[in-house]
Write an enzyme that holds these catalytic residues in place. Structure first.
Site: not given
Length: 283
Positions: A114, A185, A135, A147
């Protein structure tokens, strides 16, 4: 296929893959972590059955699709390896390189990183063209978004097979540029840190800040409840990595979180974080 890492994300991904009708081996060299992952999967499935979300026969079939191993070398038997190891570039490179070297067939690598660049992880691998970022959002069995990030060497065939696989397990893939934090994130970690700083100033309690985000911003979950679910130790690792790579103060971890981690108050998994969690709630 194999999932590397029996922590929060690894066990969640392994369950998700098995639920998608794939055979999957979960590998973690720490036997206690492996046992904890196996227990968690059992509790999760029992809870799903009790709530009427899953029938008991299907829960049994999901369990049958899962196998467990404490030997990372076993991953070389798989054509697809999903990596959910700690956010250490050197560790990921070392383990993934050994797996591709040890296989007598091409091994596609999906890394759940991440914060690290996919190109950096793929550098030095025997087959960097088979490395791609996937991710999963936490909790992996529930959140549909994944992702997908391409490294400089990632081939189109790897992208195509990855999107097909993610769709087959009920996920919604979104292809993004390769950058630390991707979108989730990059935004969420900074928001969580700001929420904790607001708490530190005495502006409001954790419960009040969560309530505002739920009722005013219409978020599905507040930042403090989310921090507890993810794990404060995980948040520290992710935030510090983004701080180093992006050189941005908003990723500096607030002292309150450092203090809680030092006390062992990591959130749901330890029974206490910004909220308290009874044993039955942890499951």
């Amino acid at each position: 296929m194999t999932v590397l890492g029996g922590g929060t994300m690894g066990r969640g991904i392994a369950l998700t893959v098995a639920r998608g009708s794939h055979l999957v081996r979960l590998v973690d060299k720490d036997p206690s972590q492996l046992a904890a992952a196996q227990q968690w999967v059992g509790e999760y499935l029992r809870g799903s059955v009790e709530r009427g979300k899953l029938d008991a026969a299907e829960a049994d079939r999901i369990v049958e699709r899962l196998t467990w191993s404490a030997d990372p070398a076993d991953a070389s038997d798989s054509e697809l390896v999903i990596e959910a190891l700690p956010e250490s570039l050197s560790l990921k490179r070392q383990v993934l390189s050994a797996i591709q070297h040890g296989a007598d067939h091409p091994v596609t690598i999906h890394t759940n990183t991440s914060t690290l660049a996919i190109s950096d992880i793929a550098e030095g691998l025997p087959a960097p063209e088979l490395c791609i970022g996937t991710h999963y959002c936490n909790p992996a069995p529930i959140m549909p978004l994944v992702e997908v990030a391409l490294g400089d060497a990632t081939e189109q065939a790897t992208v195509d097979s990855t999107l097909h696989f993610l769709t087959s397990i009920g996920k919604t893939p979104v292809v993004l540029k390769d950058r630390p934090g991707l979108i989730t994130n990059y935004l969420v970690v900074a928001f969580e840190n700001d929420a904790v700083r607001a708490l530190e100033t005495g502006l409001a309690t954790a419960a009040e800040i969560d309530r505002v985000t739920l009722e005013s911003m219409r978020f599905p979950i507040g930042p403090f409840r989310l921090l507890d679910i993810v794990g404060l130790d995980v948040h520290v690792a992710v935030s510090q990595s983004l701080r180093e790579q992006l050189d941005d103060e908003q990723y500096t971890v607030p002292q309150t979180i450092h203090d809680m981690v030092a006390r062992g108050d990591l959130g749901v998994k330890t029974g206490r974080g910004f909220y308290d969690y009874p044993v039955e709630a942890k499951a």
